[in-house]
Design a protein around this motif. Sequence first.
Motif, PDB file in Angstrom:
ATOM      1  N   CYS A 455       0.834  -1.202   0.000  1.00 13.43           N
ATOM      2  CA  CYS A 455       0.000   0.000   0.000  1.00 13.43           C
ATOM      3  C   CYS A 455       0.864   1.246   0.000  1.00 13.43           C
ATOM      4  O   CYS A 455       1.974   1.259   0.518  1.00 13.43           O
ATOM      5  N   THR A 457       0.310   5.598   0.502  1.00  9.85           N
ATOM      6  CA  THR A 457      -0.685   6.560   0.966  1.00  9.85           C
ATOM      7  C   THR A 457      -0.201   7.972   0.701  1.00  9.85           C
ATOM      8  O   THR A 457       0.995   8.227   0.552  1.00  9.85           O
ATOM      9  N   LYS A 466      -5.473   9.570   0.305  1.00  3.46           N
ATOM     10  CA  LYS A 466      -5.614   8.507  -0.690  1.00  3.46           C
ATOM     11  C   LYS A 466      -4.858   7.276  -0.222  1.00  3.46           C
ATOM     12  O   LYS A 466      -3.814   7.385   0.430  1.00  3.46           O
ATOM     13  N   LEU A 467      -5.403   6.150  -0.624  1.00  7.65           N
ATOM     14  CA  LEU A 467      -4.795   4.882  -0.254  1.00  7.65           C
ATOM     15  C   LEU A 467      -4.743   4.023  -1.516  1.00  7.65           C
ATOM     16  O   LEU A 467      -5.780   3.687  -2.085  1.00  7.65           O
ATOM     17  N   THR A 510      -6.887   2.828  -6.296  1.00  4.90           N
ATOM     18  CA  THR A 510      -6.669   3.938  -5.369  1.00  4.90           C
ATOM     19  C   THR A 510      -7.999   4.326  -4.726  1.00  4.90           C
ATOM     20  O   THR A 510      -8.956   4.654  -5.423  1.00  4.90           O
ATOM     21  N   ILE A 515     -11.529   7.727   3.101  1.00  5.90           N
ATOM     22  CA  ILE A 515     -10.157   7.577   3.602  1.00  5.90           C
ATOM     23  C   ILE A 515      -9.761   8.882   4.299  1.00  5.90           C
ATOM     24  O   ILE A 515      -9.789   9.949   3.684  1.00  5.90           O
ATOM     25  N   CYS A 543      -1.645   0.206   6.742  1.00  5.95           N
ATOM     26  CA  CYS A 543      -1.420   1.370   5.886  1.00  5.95           C
ATOM     27  C   CYS A 543      -1.768   2.640   6.655  1.00  5.95           C
ATOM     28  O   CYS A 543      -2.936   2.838   7.010  1.00  5.95           O
ATOM     29  N   THR A 545      -2.064   6.651   6.678  1.00  7.15           N
ATOM     30  CA  THR A 545      -2.150   7.805   5.767  1.00  7.15           C
ATOM     31  C   THR A 545      -1.422   9.001   6.379  1.00  7.15           C
ATOM     32  O   THR A 545      -1.142   9.012   7.576  1.00  7.15           O
TER      33      THR A 545
END
Length: 545
Positions: A455, A457, A466-467, A510, A515, A543, A545
């Motif tokens: 992942c 970010t 965004k991930l 994405t 998120i 993950c 962010t």
Amino acid sequence: QSQELSQARIDYHAALLALQEHGTRMVCTGKMHTDRICRFDYLCYCAEAEEFVFFHSNSSVMLPNLGPRRFQPALLDLSSVEDHNTQYFNFQELPAAALKFMPKPVFVPDVTLILNRFNPDNLMHVFHDDLLPIFYTMRQYSDLDDEARLVFMEGWGEGAHFDLYRLLSSKQPLLKEQLRNFGKLMCFTKSYVGLSKMTTWYQYGFVQPQGPKANILVSGNEIRQFALSLMEKLNITTPAEEILANAEEKDEYIVVFSRSINRLILNEAELIMALSQEFQMRTVTVSLEEQTFPSIVKVISGASMLVSMHGAQLVSSLFLPRGAVVVELFPYAVNPEQYTPYKTLASLPGMELQYVAWRNMVEENSVAYPERPWEQGGIAHLEKDEQERILASKEVPRHLCCRNPEWLYRIYQDTIVDIPSLLEALREAVKIRPNLKKAKPASMVHPGRVREPLCQTSVQATNEAKLTVSWQIPWNLKYLKVREVKYEVWIQEQGENTYMPYILPHQNYTFSENIKPFTTYLVWVRCIFNKNLLGPFADVLMCRT
Ligand code: UDP
């Protein structure tokens, strides 16, 4: 007599010495009596006492060594029906020194499988409880080969379908009553005791109302391989194979499996004409009273549709070709959803049968037999009130096996099948025309785990992030032709107990909706073939962010 066990094949003196010196050896699989199968060297049986005997010596082995827990309630189930208290196995113990005072043992040289048949007069029980479990127990232990000896300890006579049991090995199966003929003490050189329950799909309602087993472990593949093996032994080539061989037009037909003693279809001729008309196929009838079982199997193995009243004869649908339709008819006041041994069979993954239930909803189309003996559904022996309650009832309430008089009364009714309502049920359920052509089995290959899941970010703004998740295809996919490959991604915010699932067509995506910045997400990814073949999840991604 065929029961003669060639003592010449073993050195009697050596066998007796081995028994006296080493005693009995037992090693079992399974944690509980309900999943245990035991392998024995020199397990003995005393016909007079009707008891198995374990001889102790310095080198005897008993694993598991349960002590008195061996009787709580038993060492193992001798039939494939789970934890039934008439089907338990145990043995008595003696020191090997006691052999000096006992009758000379007769040794059985064959590798032997010892078991109970559950109900050898009923075809469903024969297949589900005995033949399939014996077949696959023999495949579990490779020395239970074609030369193995089967010993049936339930105490019944041969029963109506003994020829089917004979197909499982080249040796004549032995019944409990025949064991006396071999002398007072017989010792099985090598034996297995108990049956695998792996292939059973139905519980008959001894402790809770009947229904599919909670954890079914068999698929259509194993059922069909068993069916093929039986057909080979019966020298049956399926009509489908004959067509391929002769490159002829295929001849599609419907089979009505009729019962001629009870639970009758009263307008069978009308039913047959209606089916032929509707599907533009010829329709044939078979019954256990009129044909041999092998000839019935031959007919069924080429049929496009099998129609029958609820009953044991419907287990023969395991011989139907892929794509065929099973139509089960239920008498008045019997709810099809509560009696599903044949529906469950037809619906096993890989059986690839279409199943349709039809139920008589018109009481006037039903003929009941209140005066018959109770086991054929008679209710005359009951109190007047109870009789009246049963007569007024529109559906048999859920009940336990096996002697519920209301159930027996209703299930042994004869039925005039209302043709329009049956055809309507068939039209609704049989989406595509019953068809032998699409007899190609669907793939059962599952995806491996996706590889190199990653992942990345980024934070766009104080409330925008965004991930991006990406991964590589499963290792096995590069060797496969798969119609549809999809991926499933689960995203869970750390600390929350819900997650968002997504189905995606490509190897990366994405996410931006939902998120949040400065948040940790847990991400799982797996592959899915053809909508329903799920792979395992890759290791979870953390993950931030
Ligand atoms: N049977 C049959 N014709 C009949 C009645 C019964 O062939 O008219 C067979 C049936 O298929 C089963 C056995 O006899 O193998 C016992 O039937 P029962 O009605 O007791 O059991 P069910 O079919 O309800 O399981």
